[in-house]
Write a protein that holds these residues in place. Structure first.
Motif, PDB file in Angstrom:
ATOM      1  N   THR A 137     -11.800   4.521 -11.113  1.00 48.92           N
ATOM      2  CA  THR A 137     -11.329   5.479 -12.110  1.00 48.92           C
ATOM      3  C   THR A 137     -10.857   6.747 -11.418  1.00 48.92           C
ATOM      4  OG1 THR A 137     -12.971   4.649 -13.687  1.00 48.92           O
ATOM      5  CG2 THR A 137     -11.948   6.777 -14.182  1.00 48.92           C
ATOM      6  N   PRO A 138      -9.577   7.109 -11.524  1.00 48.86           N
ATOM      7  CA  PRO A 138      -9.148   8.400 -10.958  1.00 48.86           C
ATOM      8  C   PRO A 138      -9.953   9.525 -11.598  1.00 48.86           C
ATOM      9  CG  PRO A 138      -7.248   7.066 -11.602  1.00 48.86           C
ATOM     10  CD  PRO A 138      -8.461   6.388 -12.169  1.00 48.86           C
ATOM     11  N   GLN A 139     -10.457  10.427 -10.789  1.00 47.59           N
ATOM     12  CA  GLN A 139     -11.342  11.453 -11.334  1.00 47.59           C
ATOM     13  C   GLN A 139     -11.441  12.627 -10.368  1.00 47.59           C
ATOM     14  OE1 GLN A 139     -15.704  10.293 -10.790  1.00 47.59           O
ATOM     15  NE2 GLN A 139     -14.734   8.263 -10.586  1.00 47.59           N
ATOM     16  N   SER A 140     -11.944  13.718 -10.898  1.00 49.76           N
ATOM     17  CA  SER A 140     -12.290  14.835 -10.034  1.00 49.76           C
ATOM     18  C   SER A 140     -13.364  14.387  -9.053  1.00 49.76           C
ATOM     19  CB  SER A 140     -12.798  16.003 -10.873  1.00 49.76           C
ATOM     20  OG  SER A 140     -13.386  16.982 -10.055  1.00 49.76           O
ATOM     21  N   ALA A 141     -13.253  14.849  -7.820  1.00 46.53           N
ATOM     22  CA  ALA A 141     -14.219  14.425  -6.809  1.00 46.53           C
ATOM     23  C   ALA A 141     -15.554  15.156  -6.912  1.00 46.53           C
ATOM     24  CB  ALA A 141     -13.635  14.644  -5.418  1.00 46.53           C
ATOM     25  N   ASP A 148      -9.150   8.502  -6.116  1.00 50.28           N
ATOM     26  CA  ASP A 148      -8.210   7.604  -6.781  1.00 50.28           C
ATOM     27  C   ASP A 148      -8.822   6.234  -7.057  1.00 50.28           C
ATOM     28  OD1 ASP A 148      -5.912   9.357  -6.753  1.00 50.28           O
ATOM     29  OD2 ASP A 148      -5.844   9.048  -4.591  1.00 50.28           O
ATOM     30  N   ASP A 149      -8.154   5.509  -7.944  1.00 47.72           N
ATOM     31  CA  ASP A 149      -8.497   4.116  -8.214  1.00 47.72           C
ATOM     32  C   ASP A 149      -8.100   3.282  -6.986  1.00 47.72           C
ATOM     33  OD1 ASP A 149      -8.822   1.534  -9.192  1.00 47.72           O
ATOM     34  OD2 ASP A 149      -6.988   1.592 -10.369  1.00 47.72           O
ATOM     35  N   HIS A 150      -9.080   2.684  -6.355  1.00 49.19           N
ATOM     36  CA  HIS A 150      -8.829   1.916  -5.129  1.00 49.19           C
ATOM     37  C   HIS A 150      -7.823   0.802  -5.358  1.00 49.19           C
ATOM     38  CE1 HIS A 150      -9.832  -0.195  -1.364  1.00 49.19           C
ATOM     39  NE2 HIS A 150      -9.746  -1.299  -2.087  1.00 49.19           N
ATOM     40  N   TRP A 151      -7.933   0.127  -6.496  1.00 52.86           N
ATOM     41  CA  TRP A 151      -7.124  -1.070  -6.729  1.00 52.86           C
ATOM     42  C   TRP A 151      -5.664  -0.723  -7.000  1.00 52.86           C
ATOM     43  CZ3 TRP A 151     -10.350  -4.271  -4.840  1.00 52.86           C
ATOM     44  CH2 TRP A 151     -11.715  -4.094  -5.055  1.00 52.86           C
ATOM     45  N   THR A 152      -5.414   0.507  -7.440  1.00 51.95           N
ATOM     46  CA  THR A 152      -4.039   0.980  -7.599  1.00 51.95           C
ATOM     47  C   THR A 152      -3.508   1.537  -6.285  1.00 51.95           C
ATOM     48  OG1 THR A 152      -4.420   1.504  -9.934  1.00 51.95           O
ATOM     49  CG2 THR A 152      -2.549   2.579  -8.861  1.00 51.95           C
ATOM     50  N   LEU A 153      -4.368   2.271  -5.585  1.00 50.59           N
ATOM     51  CA  LEU A 153      -3.955   2.879  -4.316  1.00 50.59           C
ATOM     52  C   LEU A 153      -3.616   1.814  -3.283  1.00 50.59           C
ATOM     53  CD1 LEU A 153      -3.715   5.711  -2.949  1.00 50.59           C
ATOM     54  CD2 LEU A 153      -6.028   5.316  -2.075  1.00 50.59           C
ATOM     55  N   LYS A 154      -4.376   0.742  -3.283  1.00 51.78           N
ATOM     56  CA  LYS A 154      -4.175  -0.340  -2.314  1.00 51.78           C
ATOM     57  C   LYS A 154      -3.801  -1.612  -3.072  1.00 51.78           C
ATOM     58  CE  LYS A 154      -7.080   1.755   1.183  1.00 51.78           C
ATOM     59  NZ  LYS A 154      -8.016   1.541   2.298  1.00 51.78           N
ATOM     60  N   ARG A 155      -2.554  -1.658  -3.484  1.00 54.03           N
ATOM     61  CA  ARG A 155      -2.076  -2.781  -4.295  1.00 54.03           C
ATOM     62  C   ARG A 155      -1.931  -4.045  -3.454  1.00 54.03           C
ATOM     63  NH1 ARG A 155      -0.210  -1.196  -9.262  1.00 54.03           N
ATOM     64  NH2 ARG A 155       0.219   1.032  -9.548  1.00 54.03           N
ATOM     65  N   MET A 179       0.833  -1.189   0.000  1.00 54.00           N
ATOM     66  CA  MET A 179       0.000   0.000   0.000  1.00 54.00           C
ATOM     67  C   MET A 179       0.871   1.243   0.000  1.00 54.00           C
ATOM     68  SD  MET A 179      -3.055  -0.873   2.675  1.00 54.00           S
ATOM     69  CE  MET A 179      -4.040  -2.363   2.543  1.00 54.00           C
ATOM     70  N   THR A 180       0.332   2.320  -0.530  1.00 56.33           N
ATOM     71  CA  THR A 180       1.056   3.575  -0.515  1.00 56.33           C
ATOM     72  C   THR A 180       0.924   4.235   0.850  1.00 56.33           C
ATOM     73  OG1 THR A 180      -0.830   4.882  -1.230  1.00 56.33           O
ATOM     74  CG2 THR A 180       0.512   3.857  -2.952  1.00 56.33           C
ATOM     75  N   ALA A 181       1.788   5.240   1.087  1.00 55.85           N
ATOM     76  CA  ALA A 181       1.708   5.969   2.354  1.00 55.85           C
ATOM     77  C   ALA A 181       0.357   6.654   2.501  1.00 55.85           C
ATOM     78  CB  ALA A 181       2.841   6.978   2.447  1.00 55.85           C
ATOM     79  N   THR A 182      -0.180   7.182   1.391  1.00 59.88           N
ATOM     80  CA  THR A 182      -1.480   7.848   1.435  1.00 59.88           C
ATOM     81  C   THR A 182      -2.569   6.890   1.874  1.00 59.88           C
ATOM     82  OG1 THR A 182      -0.830   9.424  -0.280  1.00 59.88           O
ATOM     83  CG2 THR A 182      -3.201   9.074   0.060  1.00 59.88           C
ATOM     84  N   SER A 183      -2.540   5.656   1.356  1.00 64.93           N
ATOM     85  CA  SER A 183      -3.592   4.701   1.672  1.00 64.93           C
ATOM     86  C   SER A 183      -3.564   4.265   3.122  1.00 64.93           C
ATOM     87  CB  SER A 183      -3.477   3.469   0.766  1.00 64.93           C
ATOM     88  OG  SER A 183      -2.318   2.711   1.078  1.00 64.93           O
ATOM     89  N   LYS A 184      -2.446   4.443   3.821  1.00 69.61           N
ATOM     90  CA  LYS A 184      -2.344   4.025   5.212  1.00 69.61           C
ATOM     91  C   LYS A 184      -2.823   5.101   6.181  1.00 69.61           C
ATOM     92  CE  LYS A 184       1.506   0.833   4.421  1.00 69.61           C
ATOM     93  NZ  LYS A 184       2.913   0.496   4.772  1.00 69.61           N
ATOM     94  N   ARG A 185      -2.964   6.339   5.703  1.00 68.43           N
ATOM     95  CA  ARG A 185      -3.417   7.404   6.591  1.00 68.43           C
ATOM     96  C   ARG A 185      -4.914   7.259   6.854  1.00 68.43           C
ATOM     97  NH1 ARG A 185      -0.752  11.032   2.963  1.00 68.43           N
ATOM     98  NH2 ARG A 185      -2.793  11.966   2.537  1.00 68.43           N
ATOM     99  N   PRO A 186      -5.362   7.522   8.088  1.00 68.93           N
ATOM    100  CA  PRO A 186      -6.799   7.382   8.355  1.00 68.93           C
ATOM    101  C   PRO A 186      -7.592   8.449   7.604  1.00 68.93           C
ATOM    102  CG  PRO A 186      -5.692   8.380  10.231  1.00 68.93           C
ATOM    103  CD  PRO A 186      -4.616   7.940   9.281  1.00 68.93           C
ATOM    104  N   PHE A 187      -8.832   8.107   7.292  1.00 69.15           N
ATOM    105  CA  PHE A 187      -9.731   9.060   6.652  1.00 69.15           C
ATOM    106  C   PHE A 187     -11.091   8.925   7.306  1.00 69.15           C
ATOM    107  CE2 PHE A 187     -12.634  10.927   3.697  1.00 69.15           C
ATOM    108  CZ  PHE A 187     -11.922  11.987   3.160  1.00 69.15           C
ATOM    109  N   PRO A 188     -11.648  10.033   7.791  1.00 69.57           N
ATOM    110  CA  PRO A 188     -11.106  11.388   7.853  1.00 69.57           C
ATOM    111  C   PRO A 188      -9.817  11.478   8.669  1.00 69.57           C
ATOM    112  CG  PRO A 188     -13.467  11.377   8.319  1.00 69.57           C
ATOM    113  CD  PRO A 188     -13.030   9.959   8.346  1.00 69.57           C
ATOM    114  N   PRO A 189      -8.985  12.485   8.367  1.00 70.67           N
ATOM    115  CA  PRO A 189      -7.716  12.605   9.102  1.00 70.67           C
ATOM    116  C   PRO A 189      -7.909  12.807  10.597  1.00 70.67           C
ATOM    117  CG  PRO A 189      -7.684  13.953   7.109  1.00 70.67           C
ATOM    118  CD  PRO A 189      -9.092  13.484   7.282  1.00 70.67           C
ATOM    119  N   LEU A 190      -8.965  13.535  10.985  1.00 76.07           N
ATOM    120  CA  LEU A 190      -9.219  13.836  12.385  1.00 76.07           C
ATOM    121  C   LEU A 190     -10.448  13.076  12.881  1.00 76.07           C
ATOM    122  CD1 LEU A 190      -8.702  17.701  12.349  1.00 76.07           C
ATOM    123  CD2 LEU A 190      -7.023  15.932  12.937  1.00 76.07           C
TER     124      LEU A 190
END
Length: 235
Positions: free
Chosen positions: A184-188, A38-45, A1-12
């Motif tokens: 699909t990566p896209q504008s939110a 982001d594409d979930h399957w790429t973000l969380k390989r 997993m990437t560092a971004t995918s390991k951060r909790p969401f929401p951050p607080l």
């Protein structure tokens, strides 16, 4: 997993873990602040044939299944891989990759967890309204207090065999029930507007009576699991 995918969401964490409005507002505010998803399957390989062990809550409450199905139908054109209706779950805690844990270690974890979970009574959760994260759409769940106590108990029990940074802290736990993974990566912005249109669906109540230790795998663009243990609450 990437560092971004390991951060909790929401951050607080929300201002209150007992107040439904505070939890739902915190979830929605964090999702609305996203500029892209982001594409979930790429973000969380995951590596081919990878599987892992997790503590899960699973749900088959008819009202919840119906609500998920209605939302998934409305979002069918939004680049979402739906969670199967027989696969609704709340991830409590990742234990580790299958290759890193023996059957004996799993048995020790389950045996250690049983007395912890016997002290926690079954409870109900309100599931909804719909919100999202960096790579998925999901329901808020309220209140958090019972879930936080459960997470802490599971973490303590699991630490008997799995200590170290791979076990997330209870302070990093953000309970939710997913309904679909963004492919699909896209504008939110469009996704946020489409989710907003579904937030008037009232929350439904689901029961939490047991916790499952599962062996999780990916099958195409969905998650499936095999139960390795089912531990009741309050028994």
């Amino acid at each position: 997993m990437t560092a971004t995918s390991k951060r909790p969401f929401p951050p607080l964490q929300p201002a209150s873990t007992a107040d439904a409005f505070a939890i739902r507002d915190n979830d929605w505010a964090a999702f609305r602040q996203l500029e892209r998803v982001d594409d979930h399957w790429t973000l969380k390989r995951w590596a081919p044939e990878q599987s892992g062990f997790y503590w899960y809550l699973t749900f088959d409450d008819p009202a919840l299944v119906d609500l998920v199905g209605r939302c998934q139908k409305e979002l069918a054109d939004d680049g979402i891989d739906p969670v199967p209706l027989d696969g609704l779950h709340l991830t409590m805690l990742s234990i580790g990759k299958s290759d890193d844990l023996s059957d004996a270690q799993l048995s020790t974890i389950v045996d250690t967890a049983r007395p912890h979970l016997a002290e926690i009574s079954p409870f109900a959760l309100d599931v909804g309204p719909l919100t999202g994260s960096r790579s998925a759409l999901r329901f808020s769940v309220t209140p958090w207090d019972g879930l936080l106590a459960l997470h802490s108990a599971l973490r303590d029990a699991t630490a008997a065999e799995r200590s170290g940074p791979e076990l997330s802290e209870t302070s990093q736990f953000r309970p939710h029930v997913g309904i679909g993974y963004i492919n699909t990566p896209q504008s939110a912005s469009r996704l946020i507007e489409d989710v907003k249109a579904l937030r008037d669906f009232p929350p439904v109540t689901a029961s939490v009576n047991e916790v499952r230790l599962v062996q999780l795998r990916r099958e195409g663009r969905c998650y499936r699991w095999t139960d390795r243990a089912v531990v009741p609450l309050g028994t």
